[in-house]
Design a protein around this motif. Structure first.
Motif, PDB file in Angstrom:
ATOM      1  N   HIS A  55       0.829  -1.211   0.000  1.00  0.00           N
ATOM      2  CA  HIS A  55       0.000   0.000   0.000  1.00  0.00           C
ATOM      3  C   HIS A  55       0.868   1.268   0.000  1.00  0.00           C
ATOM      4  N   ALA A  56       1.845   1.314   0.867  1.00  0.00           N
ATOM      5  CA  ALA A  56       2.743   2.476   0.900  1.00  0.00           C
ATOM      6  C   ALA A  56       3.525   2.579  -0.413  1.00  0.00           C
ATOM      7  N   GLY A  57       3.878   1.430  -0.977  1.00  0.00           N
ATOM      8  CA  GLY A  57       4.634   1.425  -2.235  1.00  0.00           C
ATOM      9  C   GLY A  57       3.864   2.024  -3.388  1.00  0.00           C
ATOM     10  N   TYR A  58       2.614   1.576  -3.591  1.00  0.00           N
ATOM     11  CA  TYR A  58       1.888   2.160  -4.718  1.00  0.00           C
ATOM     12  C   TYR A  58       1.411   3.573  -4.412  1.00  0.00           C
ATOM     13  N   SER A  59       1.374   3.953  -3.136  1.00  0.00           N
ATOM     14  CA  SER A  59       1.065   5.345  -2.802  1.00  0.00           C
ATOM     15  C   SER A  59       2.164   6.277  -3.308  1.00  0.00           C
ATOM     16  N   THR A  60       3.411   5.833  -3.258  1.00  0.00           N
ATOM     17  CA  THR A  60       4.508   6.669  -3.765  1.00  0.00           C
ATOM     18  C   THR A  60       4.416   6.861  -5.275  1.00  0.00           C
ATOM     19  N   LEU A  61       3.695   5.956  -5.951  1.00  0.00           N
ATOM     20  CA  LEU A  61       3.571   6.021  -7.406  1.00  0.00           C
ATOM     21  C   LEU A  61       2.277   6.699  -7.867  1.00  0.00           C
ATOM     22  N   THR A  62       1.472   7.186  -6.925  1.00  0.00           N
ATOM     23  CA  THR A  62       0.167   7.755  -7.248  1.00  0.00           C
ATOM     24  C   THR A  62       0.266   9.228  -7.618  1.00  0.00           C
ATOM     25  N   ASN A  63      -0.537   9.615  -8.586  1.00  0.00           N
ATOM     26  CA  ASN A  63      -0.592  11.006  -9.025  1.00  0.00           C
ATOM     27  C   ASN A  63      -1.537  11.784  -8.105  1.00  0.00           C
ATOM     28  N   TYR A  64      -1.019  12.106  -6.923  1.00  0.00           N
ATOM     29  CA  TYR A  64      -1.700  12.983  -5.985  1.00  0.00           C
ATOM     30  C   TYR A  64      -0.639  13.787  -5.267  1.00  0.00           C
ATOM     31  N   PRO A  65      -1.033  14.801  -4.486  1.00  0.00           N
ATOM     32  CA  PRO A  65      -0.013  15.718  -3.940  1.00  0.00           C
ATOM     33  C   PRO A  65       1.135  15.048  -3.192  1.00  0.00           C
ATOM     34  N   LEU A  66       0.903  13.930  -2.533  1.00  0.00           N
ATOM     35  CA  LEU A  66       1.976  13.289  -1.772  1.00  0.00           C
ATOM     36  C   LEU A  66       2.656  12.150  -2.522  1.00  0.00           C
ATOM     37  N   LEU A  68       5.230  10.467  -5.087  1.00  0.00           N
ATOM     38  CA  LEU A  68       6.596  10.851  -5.469  1.00  0.00           C
ATOM     39  C   LEU A  68       6.835  10.762  -6.973  1.00  0.00           C
ATOM     40  N   VAL A  69       6.292   9.730  -7.614  1.00  0.00           N
ATOM     41  CA  VAL A  69       6.554   9.509  -9.029  1.00  0.00           C
ATOM     42  C   VAL A  69       5.355   9.861  -9.906  1.00  0.00           C
ATOM     43  N   LYS A  70       4.156   9.775  -9.398  1.00  0.00           N
ATOM     44  CA  LYS A  70       2.913  10.198 -10.048  1.00  0.00           C
ATOM     45  C   LYS A  70       2.616   9.437 -11.340  1.00  0.00           C
ATOM     46  N   LEU A  71       2.661   8.119 -11.272  1.00  0.00           N
ATOM     47  CA  LEU A  71       2.355   7.274 -12.429  1.00  0.00           C
ATOM     48  C   LEU A  71       0.916   6.743 -12.401  1.00  0.00           C
ATOM     49  N   ILE A  72       0.377   6.485 -11.247  1.00  0.00           N
ATOM     50  CA  ILE A  72      -0.946   5.862 -11.114  1.00  0.00           C
ATOM     51  C   ILE A  72      -1.989   6.967 -10.919  1.00  0.00           C
ATOM     52  N   PRO A  73      -3.021   7.017 -11.771  1.00  0.00           N
ATOM     53  CA  PRO A  73      -4.078   8.014 -11.563  1.00  0.00           C
ATOM     54  C   PRO A  73      -4.750   7.814 -10.195  1.00  0.00           C
ATOM     55  N   TYR A  74      -5.205   8.916  -9.610  1.00  0.00           N
ATOM     56  CA  TYR A  74      -5.807   8.863  -8.277  1.00  0.00           C
ATOM     57  C   TYR A  74      -7.006   7.920  -8.226  1.00  0.00           C
ATOM     58  N   LYS A  75      -7.869   7.958  -9.228  1.00  0.00           N
ATOM     59  CA  LYS A  75      -9.032   7.054  -9.227  1.00  0.00           C
ATOM     60  C   LYS A  75      -8.592   5.594  -9.308  1.00  0.00           C
ATOM     61  N   ALA A  76      -7.543   5.308 -10.046  1.00  0.00           N
ATOM     62  CA  ALA A  76      -7.025   3.938 -10.103  1.00  0.00           C
ATOM     63  C   ALA A  76      -6.471   3.537  -8.733  1.00  0.00           C
ATOM     64  N   HIS A  77      -5.835   4.480  -8.049  1.00  0.00           N
ATOM     65  CA  HIS A  77      -5.332   4.223  -6.698  1.00  0.00           C
ATOM     66  C   HIS A  77      -6.493   3.839  -5.774  1.00  0.00           C
ATOM     67  N   LEU A  78      -7.600   4.579  -5.861  1.00  0.00           N
ATOM     68  CA  LEU A  78      -8.760   4.275  -5.020  1.00  0.00           C
ATOM     69  C   LEU A  78      -9.301   2.878  -5.323  1.00  0.00           C
ATOM     70  N   ALA A  79      -9.323   2.510  -6.601  1.00  0.00           N
ATOM     71  CA  ALA A  79      -9.763   1.155  -6.975  1.00  0.00           C
ATOM     72  C   ALA A  79      -8.808   0.106  -6.414  1.00  0.00           C
ATOM     73  N   MET A  80      -7.508   0.389  -6.462  1.00  0.00           N
ATOM     74  CA  MET A  80      -6.519  -0.540  -5.895  1.00  0.00           C
ATOM     75  C   MET A  80      -6.711  -0.663  -4.382  1.00  0.00           C
ATOM     76  N   ASP A  81      -7.052   0.443  -3.728  1.00  0.00           N
ATOM     77  CA  ASP A  81      -7.334   0.400  -2.291  1.00  0.00           C
ATOM     78  C   ASP A  81      -8.484  -0.558  -2.000  1.00  0.00           C
ATOM     79  N   ALA A  82      -9.557  -0.453  -2.770  1.00  0.00           N
ATOM     80  CA  ALA A  82     -10.729  -1.306  -2.544  1.00  0.00           C
ATOM     81  C   ALA A  82     -10.398  -2.777  -2.793  1.00  0.00           C
ATOM     82  N   ILE A  83      -9.716  -3.049  -3.887  1.00  0.00           N
ATOM     83  CA  ILE A  83      -9.339  -4.432  -4.208  1.00  0.00           C
ATOM     84  C   ILE A  83      -8.390  -4.983  -3.146  1.00  0.00           C
ATOM     85  N   GLY A  84      -7.419  -4.176  -2.737  1.00  0.00           N
ATOM     86  CA  GLY A  84      -6.467  -4.606  -1.718  1.00  0.00           C
ATOM     87  C   GLY A  84      -7.141  -4.877  -0.382  1.00  0.00           C
ATOM     88  N   ALA A  85      -8.103  -4.031  -0.014  1.00  0.00           N
ATOM     89  CA  ALA A  85      -8.816  -4.228   1.254  1.00  0.00           C
ATOM     90  C   ALA A  85      -9.593  -5.536   1.233  1.00  0.00           C
TER      91      ALA A  85
END
Length: 161
Positions: A55-66, A68-85
């Motif tokens: 979770h922390a790893g793909y957060s660093t790759l998410t395109n949101y203010p925090l 670091l690399v901003k590769l994953i769109p925020y909505k895709a991140h939210l979907a990954m959160d749901a699937i991961g949960a």
């Protein structure tokens, strides 16, 4: 109706707060959570540590203010959160470790519920659906607090030494 309010209730968590929660919870899962949940050294503890690291790893790759690399769109991140949960909640039942007692599956399910709750209040636009008058709060915060004291007496009296 805006996308963030289409569910009928406010979604006050913007992408910055969601990111702060991602890093905080991810770090906690990797470090102290297994000890606090008394599952240190068990398969359940290792699974939760792994989930936190992912979770922390793909957060660093998410395109949101925090991010670091901003590769994953925020909505895709939210979907990954749901699937991961949901995957985390299913893990002890898929592996059979649920038979060893509630302590081997309850943390997974509780974390899943926390994550899904966080997602329920996260605005997918990233803006946050604020209902407060932010400008009024800012104006109030810049006022001299003595102006609001009616009787002329100080609100706080210094203690005597």
């Amino acid at each position: 109706m805006s996308e963030s309010s289409s569910a009928g209730f406010p979604r006050p968590i913007d992408s910055t707060l969601h990111g702060a929660t991602d890093y905080t919870v991810g770090t906690m899962l990797v470090t102290v959570f297994p000890h606090l949940a008394r599952i240190e050294g068990t398969p359940a503890g290792r699974q939760i540590r792994t989930a936190g690291a992912i979770h922390a790893g793909y957060s660093t790759l998410t395109n949101y203010p925090l991010g670091l690399v901003k590769l994953i769109p925020y909505k895709a991140h939210l979907a990954m959160d749901a699937i991961g949960a949901l995957a985390l909640a299913a893990t002890p039942f898929v592996t059979g470790q649920h038979r060893k007692g509630p302590d081997q599956w309850m943390p997974h399910v509780a974390l899943c519920m926390f994550e899904l709750g966080s997602l329920l209040f996260s605005d997918p636009t990233g803006r946050g659906d604020y209902k407060a008058d932010v400008e009024a709060v800012r104006r109030s915060n810049t006022e001299d607090p003595r102006r609001k004291i009616q009787d002329g007496q100080p609100a706080v009296v210094p203690g005597t030494a």
